[in-house]
Design a protein around this motif. Structure first.
Motif, short mmCIF file in Angstrom:
data_model
loop_
_atom_site.label_atom_id
_atom_site.label_comp_id
_atom_site.label_asym_id
_atom_site.label_seq_id
_atom_site.Cartn_x
_atom_site.Cartn_y
_atom_site.Cartn_z
N ALA A 179 0.57 -1.32 0.03
CA ALA A 179 -0.10 0.37 0.04
C ALA A 179 0.64 0.82 0.01
O ALA A 179 0.52 2.13 -0.44
N ALA A 180 2.32 1.18 0.30
CA ALA A 180 2.81 2.67 0.46
C ALA A 180 3.92 2.45 -0.51
O ALA A 180 4.46 3.39 -0.93
N ILE A 181 3.70 1.18 -1.39
CA ILE A 181 4.98 0.68 -2.86
C ILE A 181 4.06 1.90 -3.78
O ILE A 181 4.60 2.49 -4.98
N VAL A 182 3.16 1.34 -4.33
CA VAL A 182 2.18 1.72 -5.22
C VAL A 182 1.89 3.01 -5.50
O VAL A 182 2.11 4.24 -5.83
N PRO A 183 1.44 3.84 -4.40
CA PRO A 183 1.09 5.32 -4.21
C PRO A 183 2.56 6.30 -4.27
O PRO A 183 2.66 7.10 -5.26
N ALA A 184 3.93 5.58 -4.28
CA ALA A 184 4.87 5.60 -4.44
C ALA A 184 4.81 6.34 -5.62
O ALA A 184 6.11 6.87 -6.10
N VAL A 185 5.13 5.31 -6.24
CA VAL A 185 5.79 5.17 -7.73
C VAL A 185 4.21 5.89 -8.69
O VAL A 185 5.04 6.86 -8.93
N TRP A 186 3.25 6.26 -7.83
CA TRP A 186 2.89 7.59 -8.93
C TRP A 186 3.29 8.67 -8.37
O TRP A 186 3.19 9.59 -9.63
N GLY A 187 3.92 9.01 -6.97
CA GLY A 187 4.49 10.19 -6.71
C GLY A 187 5.69 10.70 -7.65
O GLY A 187 5.74 11.48 -7.93
N LEU A 188 6.56 9.42 -7.55
CA LEU A 188 7.62 9.28 -8.51
C LEU A 188 6.96 9.43 -10.09
O LEU A 188 8.07 11.19 -10.28
N LEU A 189 6.06 8.83 -10.84
CA LEU A 189 5.98 9.74 -12.26
C LEU A 189 5.29 10.87 -12.39
O LEU A 189 5.75 11.28 -13.55
N ALA A 190 3.96 11.15 -11.12
CA ALA A 190 3.96 12.76 -11.63
C ALA A 190 5.22 13.53 -11.37
O ALA A 190 5.30 14.55 -11.54
N ARG A 191 5.79 13.46 -10.15
CA ARG A 191 7.20 14.18 -10.20
C ARG A 191 7.94 14.46 -11.32
O ARG A 191 8.63 15.30 -12.13
N PHE A 192 8.17 13.47 -11.58
CA PHE A 192 8.29 12.82 -13.42
C PHE A 192 7.70 13.14 -14.68
O PHE A 192 8.22 13.45 -15.91
N LYS A 193 6.46 13.72 -14.36
CA LYS A 193 5.17 13.71 -15.52
C LYS A 193 5.70 12.89 -16.23
O LYS A 193 5.51 13.33 -17.83
N VAL A 194 5.75 11.86 -16.06
CA VAL A 194 5.41 9.90 -16.85
C VAL A 194 4.27 10.22 -17.26
O VAL A 194 2.71 10.22 -16.65
#
Length: 194
Positions: A179-194
């Motif tokens: 539950a922590a990993i998946v939102p963290a990946v979304w957060g990284l993707l948003a940061r890099f605007k993927v």
């Protein structure tokens, strides 16, 4: 009561728009997911009658990353591989193994992946608390179905003592990690605007 809008799980970022390319990528993702499940099954702590593995973590990561339909297809592929005799389970293979003590947990994995995937399809995979809540329901399905089948084989008392008790704390940790990993990946993707 309004139904939540369907969102897109992580896997959707890698899927091409054309139908044949999309299907090819989904098949490749299902195979990759079944390999992840097989590898996670081999990381074991021996218990009787069911070993402790990393499969719960893998099931929830696949569910949340793939969405409901692809996650269920991936888990069914994994079960078909095991039923066919491929060594994908923790300590055995084949239909007889699947009917043994781990059978209820294997069915629970499919249900849990569906629940986590359903949550991802609705955008709950962006919020760790909401995703944790959905995954906790999935975890209850795993333990409930696992214990129910163990009760058939060994009786209710042994099912709870050996099929639920040893797994509660470690499985909650695995659920929290997923539950922590998946939102963290979304957060990284948003940061890099993927």
């Amino acid at each position: 009561m309004a139904v939540a809008a369907v969102s897109r799980p992580l896997i959707s970022l890698t899927l091409p728009q054309d139908r044949s390319g999309r299907l090819t990528m989904q098949v490749m993702a299902a195979v990759a997911g079944s390999i992840l499940l097989a590898l996670s099954a081999k990381v074991t702590v021996p218990f009787w009658p069911v070993p402790m593995t990393l499969q719960v973590l893998a099931v929830f990561l696949i569910g949340a990353a793939y969405g409901r339909n692809l996650a269920v297809a991936t888990l069914l592929l994994y079960l078909a591989e095991g039923a066919a005799g491929l060594p994908v389970f923790a300590t055995g293979a084949g239909l007889a193994y699947m009917a043994g003590p781990t059978g209820g947990y294997l069915v629970g994995f499919v249900v849990a992946a569906a629940i986590a995937g359903w949550a991802a399809d609705r955008g709950l995979d962006r919020n760790p608390l909401k995703l944790f809540g959905a995954m906790l329901v999935g975890e209850l399905a795993i333990l409930g179905l696992g214990a129910a089948w163990l009760a058939v084989l060994f009786g209710a008392e042994k099912a709870v003592a050996f099929g639920v008790g040893p797994f509660i704390v470690t499985d909650i940790v695995k659920v929290a990690l997923a539950a922590a990993i998946v939102p963290a990946v979304w957060g990284l993707l948003a940061r890099f605007k993927v």
